[in-house]
Design an enzyme around this catalytic site. Structure first.
Site, PDB file in Angstrom:
ATOM      1  N   HIS A  71      -4.989   0.138  -8.837  1.00 45.38           N
ATOM      2  CA  HIS A  71      -4.355  -0.706  -7.818  1.00 45.38           C
ATOM      3  C   HIS A  71      -4.931  -0.400  -6.441  1.00 45.38           C
ATOM      4  CE1 HIS A  71      -1.215  -2.215 -10.665  1.00 45.38           C
ATOM      5  NE2 HIS A  71      -1.722  -1.181 -11.322  1.00 45.38           N
ATOM      6  N   HIS A  81       2.183  -3.354 -15.947  1.00 43.63           N
ATOM      7  CA  HIS A  81       2.301  -2.438 -14.806  1.00 43.63           C
ATOM      8  C   HIS A  81       3.746  -1.975 -14.620  1.00 43.63           C
ATOM      9  CE1 HIS A  81       1.756  -0.652 -10.935  1.00 43.63           C
ATOM     10  NE2 HIS A  81       2.146  -1.673 -10.210  1.00 43.63           N
ATOM     11  N   HIS A 209       7.707  -6.731  -8.301  1.00 46.82           N
ATOM     12  CA  HIS A 209       7.181  -6.068  -9.491  1.00 46.82           C
ATOM     13  C   HIS A 209       8.148  -6.220 -10.670  1.00 46.82           C
ATOM     14  CE1 HIS A 209       4.490  -4.175  -6.535  1.00 46.82           C
ATOM     15  NE2 HIS A 209       3.702  -3.901  -7.553  1.00 46.82           N
TER      16      HIS A 209
HETATM   17  C1  23J Z   1       3.470   1.513  -8.088  1.00 45.47           C
HETATM   18  C2  23J Z   1       4.747   1.683  -7.615  1.00 45.47           C
HETATM   19  C3  23J Z   1       5.213   0.889  -6.608  1.00 45.47           C
HETATM   20  C4  23J Z   1       4.395  -0.096  -6.089  1.00 45.47           C
HETATM   21  C5  23J Z   1       3.097  -0.297  -6.560  1.00 45.47           C
HETATM   22  C6  23J Z   1       2.644   0.528  -7.553  1.00 45.47           C
HETATM   23  C7  23J Z   1       2.215  -1.369  -6.012  1.00 45.47           C
HETATM   24  O1  23J Z   1       2.468  -1.937  -4.987  1.00 45.47           O
HETATM   25  C8  23J Z   1       1.048  -1.872  -6.777  1.00 45.47           C
HETATM   26  O2  23J Z   1      -0.073  -1.823  -6.285  1.00 45.47           O
HETATM   27  O3  23J Z   1       1.260  -2.377  -7.871  1.00 45.47           O
HETATM   28  S1  23J Z   1       5.030  -1.119  -4.810  1.00 45.47           S
HETATM   29 MN    MN Z   2      -0.685  -3.300  -7.790  1.00 43.15          MN
END
Ligand code: 23J
Ligand code: MN
Length: 259
Positions: A71, A81, A209
């Site tokens: 990411h 994800h 998400h």
């Molecule tokens: C993992 C946990 C929280 C978030 C994120 C990743 C991302 O924004 C992402 O890049 O998927 S908010």
């Molecule tokens: Mn992401």
């Protein structure tokens, strides 16, 4: 031989009648990565290491090794994800049907609101106002939120304060509306992630998400050049790298627009 639609399309590209806009940020060691609270695992920043450059290590060739989190920079979020999307079949970068990587996009310009308020949240009401002007969001479309956030330098881009990041995003009530009542293919933001900077405080936390991926939808983060797109009529090309069981990947996002 008959002029099929694909040949017509190639001609429109060649003549400049259809233009290609690159919605991708450059990837380098300065590329901003998301900062989560210290108790959580960390994503690697982008790193490039030269293998050879027409020198003793390789007299006729230049190449690099690179490392980064999935990411990093302009990237694609797959349903796997998030825990809410983990049980869908074909939910990862290697098995999402490739037809889903070409889809139309709606661009909602809230750059004025976002410039005034770093915590600006796009609401259902604001989206319905956009629909009154440009028509209903079609099922299978991306919704891209233009904030001009991509024009900020890294500290102001992450906009991290003591109480967390302050970056615009979708209102928690907008996300189920787009997923269920509009059946969009996904949501795209100019920020480092698809959710607002303060979304860890929302109910549910990180709604873009949890709800988007919970409906087998996708995300695009760290987009740029949205100011070059019309509100409607863009075709997006968004294939992530084919990482086996990948949760996402850096992505060269291209937008086809009628000139
Ligand atoms: C993992 C946990 C929280 C978030 C994120 C990743 C991302 O924004 C992402 O890049 O998927 S908010
Ligand atoms: Mn992401």
């Amino acid at each position: 031989m008959s002029q099929g639609s694909l040949a017509q399309f190639a001609q429109a590209l060649a003549s400049g009648e259809i233009r290609i806009v690159d919605l991708t940020q450059p990837l380098n060691s300065s590329t901003a990565t998301i900062q989560l609270p210290p108790e959580f695992g960390k994503t690697w920043p982008f790193r490039l290491e030269e293998i050879s450059k027409y020198d003793s290590r390789g007299p006729a060739w230049y190449w690099n090794n690179f490392a980064c989190g999935e990411h990093t920079g302009t990237h694609f979020d797959a349903p796997i994800h998030w825990v809410s999307g983990k049980d869908y079949p074909k939910n990862a970068t290697d098995d999402i049907p490739v037809g889903k990587f070409v889809a139309p996009a709606c661009v909602i310009d809230v750059s004025q609101e976002a410039t005034k308020d770093a915590d600006f949240l796009l609401t259902i009401e604001r989206v319905k106002r956009w629909e009154q002007e440009y028509g209903r969001i079609d099922a299978g479309s991306w919704v891209l939120m233009r904030t001009d956030w991509s024009k900020r330098e890294s500290a102001e881009f992450l906009n991290m304060k003591e109480d967390g990041a302050h970056v615009p995003g979708p209102h928690p009530e907008l996300v189920p509306f787009l997923a269920k009542e509009r059946d969009v293919i996904g949501w795209g933001s100019e920020g480092v992630g698809t959710d607002a900077g303060q979304a860890f405080r929302f109910d549910p936390p990180f709604p873009c998400h949890s709800i988007m991926h919970g409906h087998n939808k996708f995300g695009l983060a760290s987009l740029c050049n949205l100011d070059q797109l019309p509100p409607k009529g863009t075709l997006l090309i968004t294939p992530p790298l084919k990482i086996t069981k990948g949760s996402g990947s850096p992505c060269r996002v291209l937008a086809l627009v009628q000139a």
